[in-house]
Every structure is written in structure tokens, then in C-alpha cells.
Scaffold this motif. Structure first.
Motif, PDB file in Angstrom:
ATOM      1  N   CYS A  48     -22.163  60.011 -33.961  1.00 22.99           N
ATOM      2  CA  CYS A  48     -20.709  60.106 -33.769  1.00 22.99           C
ATOM      3  C   CYS A  48     -20.227  61.518 -33.468  1.00 22.99           C
ATOM      4  N   ASN A  54     -13.748  55.062 -24.068  1.00 24.30           N
ATOM      5  CA  ASN A  54     -14.748  54.554 -25.004  1.00 24.30           C
ATOM      6  C   ASN A  54     -15.010  53.060 -24.824  1.00 24.30           C
ATOM      7  N   TYR A  80     -18.600  49.565 -30.985  1.00 21.67           N
ATOM      8  CA  TYR A  80     -19.534  50.580 -30.490  1.00 21.67           C
ATOM      9  C   TYR A  80     -20.969  50.048 -30.402  1.00 21.67           C
ATOM     10  N   LEU A 135     -21.693  56.587 -24.167  1.00 19.27           N
ATOM     11  CA  LEU A 135     -21.538  55.231 -24.704  1.00 19.27           C
ATOM     12  C   LEU A 135     -22.152  54.157 -23.810  1.00 19.27           C
TER      13      LEU A 135
END
Lengths: 240, 356
Positions: free
Chosen positions: B225, B242, B304, B318
């Protein structure tokens, strides 16, 4: 031609220096007036009597713009008057003149000013006077000022319907500095510099804009806004 | 004693220097008391940035706090800054999209938490459209569906209140009450909202220990992270897509509000990109994301690990998601809980008169 005008100026100077030097007041009162036009006629808000360069019928509801960093130049003597804290919000049915007040006397033959506000002033909105966010010219979601605001309604070519047109043009790349020649100003004499805006010029030269063909008739940034910025950088404001 | 000597010295120099001696002495006595908050090492920041035109003073912060909680600034007298930024929720409002503005119409973005704002020098709002706090304040104040304020009406109101006249005079001596000074006071106050006393901070400063799950969670955080939620402020203060959506609607009346940072930068790599929110106080600031779409941290971590939507502006970090197993997610959440700063909350409750 240039030579002749220089000669003329030189002669003029010769006369002024011989006859009047002692009498010329150290200061002169100068104001700048702005007349707004469309189709070569005086602008009137909320009147359905105008057309755009594209031929579309157009009614203006709001027209405001910032004039900033005013400089007067006497190119013969290289004298300049630079107005400090020079930010002026102008508009139709709003401010139509800038009072420079008593400024040092000179045979000013050039005016320089900018459309919009400079990068420093445009970087924040906690300001006062004509930059006060009370004036409805500050963006509340993108810090900075609208430099030129034009709002109105045009008749859409394909739908024939009255369609809203909103130009809120800002951003540092659209800050445009203009220099225009002046005539008739004489040292020590009160002067009124008469300038004229032409809304037509927002839609043409060098970029031709046809509102009926725009993907969005609300323009607040992006390529179309920058095209309008290029348009008003030249020819939008002229000496009257 | 030192102060007296200084005043004496200054008085002497004024007597020599200029004619406005009397006036200047009064000004000096009334000058606001400037201060700089103390900063924990664990924030991992250098200095305390603030604009030259608006240095923080005790008087300015006091005024700013009153303005922040004053519902009379809004058009219907019912909404204050604190309506969406409640101290006990780390200055958020616990709903995805607020409908408690003056019109009751739902907003398009989630109210962001307010703390450690002084270091947000890369722009404020989810898309970074506001350059500084002094400029930002006019956004929520005048937004028709937030406080809907008429700035001229606010000035009239402030000028009618004896308490405000005094507070403004103390904070900005010899200056009329203006939109600019009002906004500066609010900015001074919000800059004092500094969260730096969580269990994590105590641990970093060697005052407490972490248990094994917290430690494991910290390692998972560091590995997965920390590139965006950089340790210290727990944000890189930058903008990333994201992977929440594949495409972004752009209705004409919304001024590009769903386009992310693109709305400001007009750079296609910023489509769907929003500012990295801090992980500090994250247990208090549910729901999550710029539109509050995730109700829990579990939902966020599931996004995520398996919910990333691919498109050309997706943050490269990502591309493959952040695959974490159940145990890892639990450990990570245990660590995130150490970022809750109860001391910060207590300090900034409305009724607490202690200003920094």
C-alpha cells in the motif's frame, strides 16, 4: 509613411518644447472607456437582434471580462506609466471605464493591457477589490478566475431551438496581452482612451466557432476554451 | 521581561524614526500572536508550510473555529462546514454522498476527511482543483447544494455581530471584514487539524509496542500500500485512477465532475484519477472512495484484490490488483486501526476550548 509620422511627431515635439514646456502640468487625468459591440453595433443584453459570425441568431445575457496590468507608453521618450494592482472587472451593464486618475504627464502613444489576470493573481481567490470572489468571476472548484464570460442563447441550426451558450474562459494559457496604438493624447491634457470590444471576435480569427456544431455549448476549459482564448488575444479589443 | 525590553527598544527607535509613533505602538500591542504547531517526527514531513499572506495566529484560529461551526454562514442558517466535516468522524459525515446541504440535493462526491491539510500543497478537493485552503473555502461556502452562501450576505451578517467584529479585529487588525479574511481565518483553523498522536505515532516514537498481528499488518501495508499511501502522512498527495470504473459519464450540467483529475488537468492519463486519501483515521471515515461507494474496509480490500477495472488511465501499480488472502486482509485492517487518533478527535471537538 513611418518616416512621415516620425517627422510629424518630431515637429510636434519641437513645438511643444518651445512653447508649452513650462506650462505643461506634471500630471494628467486619464480614463479608459470600453464599448462592447456585436455585429458592429452597440451591445444590448437580452435583445434578440444580433447574429453570430456563423449566421446563428444570438441573444447575449451576460458579458464580463477582466482587464489587467494596464501600461501607457510614450514611445518617443520611452516613458511608461504602469498601473499598480491593476485588475479591472468590466462588463455590459457593469463597469465600462477604468479611471487611472492623475498620472505623470507624457505624450502616451501606446496602451498595453491584458485580458484576464496574470498567473500570480490567478493562483488564489482570497483577494479583494475587483478580484473579490463576491464578483461571481472566481471558480469555486478550480482555483482561479474566469477571464471572459459570455452567456446567451442561440438558435440551433438543426433543431431550430433556443439553446444556451456558456463561455467561461480562464486558465493561465488564455491570459492575453494586447498592445494598441493611441492617438490624440497630449502631455498634461486630460484624456479619455476609447476602446471597443467585438464579441464577434470570440467566434473567429483564427479559430472559427459555430455553436451549432460544438460538442458542448458549455465551454469552461479544454481545447475549445483555448481556441476562444486564441481568438480574443488578437482583434477582440481595438481602439475605437 | 524580555518583551518589555523589546518594546522599550522599539519605542526608542520609533521616536527617532518616524512621525507615526503613537499609531505604530498600538499596532504592535494588537498584533496577532503568531505560532507554528509542533510536529511529530512520525508525520515524516519537514516543516509546517503555510502561505506568507496568511501566517497562523492564535486569534486567527479562534475566529476560524467559530466560522467553521457557524450555521449562519449558509443560505438557510442550518448548514455549517462541520455539517459535512464532523470532528468525531475525523471531519467526515459517515454517508456516501451528503444530502444535508441547504437544498437537500445529493452531492456528487463524498466529503473528504480534514486533517494534516497544511501539507496538501499539490491541490485540494478529490481532483486537486483548489490551490490552497484560502481559495478552497469559497467552494463549499457558495456551492448551491452545500452551504449555498451569498458572500455579500455573509459579510453583512458578520459585520452585525459584536463578537465577530472583535474576533476579526484581533485576528486581522485594522482590516475591514472581507471574504478574503474570512476564508483566511477558516484556513488557519483547518491547518491546526493535525493528526499525529495515533497508536502508530506512539509506536514510531518508541512509546508503545505493536502486537504480532499489528506488526504483520504493518509489513503487508509496507509491501502493498505504501507506494501511494506513503508512510508518514499515509498519502503521496498525488492522483491515481485506482480502477473503480471502466468509463466515466460526462453529463453536460455536471462540469466534468465524474472525470476525476482530468476535469482540472485535461490530461487523458488523469481520467478517473482522484487524490490518494490518507489512511490515518480510516476506521472513522467510512464509507470510502471519492463517491463513498464502499461501506467497509473489507469491501475496499476486496476491490483491490479482485475488483480492479482495467482502462488506459489505470494506475500501473494496480494492473494486477493487490491479491491478499483472508488472513493478510485481517492483519492489514488490524494495523490500519492503529492509525485511529483518538487524542486528535478529543482535542478538536467543538466544545473543547483548547486551541493549539
Amino acid at each position: 509613411m513611418k518616416n512621415i509620422s516620425y517627422l510629424f511627431l518630431a515637429v510636434l515635439f519641437a513645438f511643444t518644447s518651445c512653447d508649452k514646456e513650462d506650462e505643461t502640468p506634471a500630471q494628467m487625468n486619464v480614463k479608459i472607456t470600453f464599448d462592447n459591440t456585436l455585429n458592429g453595433n452597440p451591445l444590448e443584453l437580452n435583445q434578440e437582434i444580433f447574429t453570430l459570425p456563423s449566421g446563428e441568431s444570438f441573444m447575449v445575457k451576460k458579458f464580463k471580462y477582466y482587464i489587467s496590468n494596464v501600461i501607457l507608453t510614450d514611445s518617443e521618450t520611452n516613458t511608461q506609466y504602469i498601473e499598480t494592482d491593476s485588475y479591472h472587472l468590466m462588463g455590459q451593464d457593469f463597469n465600462s471605464s477604468i479611471e487611472l486618475g492623475m498620472i505623470p504627464s507624457a505624450n502616451y502613444d501606446q496602451i498595453t493591457f491584458s485580458i484576464g489576470v496574470d498567473e500570480v493573481a490567478n493562483s488564489r481567490t482570497d483577494q479583494t477589490g475587483d478580484l473579490d470572489p463576491n464578483n461571481d468571476m472566481a471558480w469555486n472548484w478550480n482555483s482561479g478566475y474566469k477571464f471572459v464570460v459570455l452567456e446567451g442563447e442561440f438558435i440551433h441550426e438543426s433543431t431550430q431551438e433556443r439553446t444556451g451558450l456558456v463561455f467561461h474562459i480562464g486558465n493561465n494559457q488564455n491570459y492575453a496581452t494586447v498592445t494598441l496604438p493611441l492617438s490624440g493624447l497630449a502631455a498634461g491634457k486630460p484624456a479619455s482612451i476609447s476602446l471597443e470590444t467585438a464579441i464577434d471576435e470570440l467566434f473567429s480569427n483564427p479559430n472559427t466557432l459555430v455553436p451549432s456544431n460544438l460538442a458542448s455549448t458549455t465551454v469552461m476549459g479544454g481545447p475549445v476554451a483555448d481556441q476562444i482564448g486564441q481568438n480574443y488575444a488578437d482583434g477582440f479589443i481595438k481602439a475605437n | 521581561m524580555k518583551k518589555q525590553a523589546l518594546i522599550l527598544l522599539l519605542s526608542i527607535s520609533w521616536t527617532w524614526a518616524c512621525e507615526d509613533q503613537g499609531q505604530q505602538e498600538i499596532l504592535a500591542e494588537n498584533d496577532p500572536e503568531l505560532f507554528v504547531p509542533s510536529i511529530s517526527k512520525s508525520l515524516n514531513v519537514g516543516s509546517f508550510p503555510q502561505p506568507d499572506r496568511n501566517p497562523m495566529s492564535k486569534e486567527g484560529v479562534l475566529l476560524g473555529k467559530k466560522l467553521f461551526f457557524d450555521t449562519n454562514l449558509s443560505s438557510n442558517g442550518k448548514v455549517s462546514c462541520a455539517s459535512c466535516h464532523q470532528p468525531q468522524l475525523a471531519f467526515t459525515d459517515a454517508v456516501p454522498l451528503a444530502d444535508h446541504g441547504v437544498t437537500g440535493i445529493e452531492l456528487d462526491r463524498h466529503a473528504p476527511a480534514l486533517f494534516n491539510l497544511a501539507w496538501n500543497t499539490t491541490g485540494l478537493f478529490w481532483d486537486g482543483g483548489a490551490h490552497d485552503l484560502e481559495s478552497l473555502n469559497f467552494g463549499p461556502l457558495t456551492h448551491p447544494n452545500e452551504m449555498g452562501a451569498d458572500l455579500t450576505a455573509i459579510l453583512t451578517y458578520l459585520n452585525q455581530q459584536k463578537e465577530y467584529l472583535d474576533l476579526f479585529e484581533n485576528a486581522f487588525p485594522a482590516t475591514p471584514i472581507q471574504s478574503a479574511t474570512m476564508s483566511r481565518a477558516i484556513a488557519q483553523y483547518t491547518r491546526t487539524l493535525i493528526s499525529q498522536t495515533s497508536r502508530y505515532d506512539l509506536w514510531m516514537n518508541g512509546e508503545i509496542g505493536f502486537n504480532s498481528i499489528e506488526l504483520k499488518g504493518y509489513e503487508i501495508y509496507q509491501a502493498n500500500c505504501s507506494s501511494c499511501h506513503e508512510e508518514g502522512l499515509f498519502t503521496d498527495l498525488s492522483y491515481h485512477n485506482n480502477g473503480l470504473d471502466e468509463s466515466y459519464p460526462d453529463p453536460i450540467d455536471k462540469e466534468g465532475v465524474f472525470l476525476g483529475r482530468f476535469r482540472i488537468s485535461h490530461d487523458s492519463s488523469d481520467l478517473g484519477a482522484y487524490k490518494t486519501p490518507s489512511l490515518r483515521n480510516i476506521t472513522l471515515t467510512t464509507p470510502y472512495m471519492h463517491d463513498g461507494r464502499f461501506a467497509s474496509l473489507e469491501e475496499v480490500l476486496n476491490h483491490y484484490s479482485s475488483g480492479i477495472k482495467q482502462n488506459s488511465s489505470l494506475a500501473p501499480q494496480l494492473k494486477d490488483g493487490i491479491p491478499l488472502n483472508k488472513e493478510e486482509k485481517e492483519a492489514l485492517i488490524t494495523f490500519l486501526k492503529t492509525l485511529q487518533d483518538d487524542q486528535f478527535i478529543q482535542k478538536h471537538l467543538q466544545d473543547n476550548p483548547d486551541l493549539p
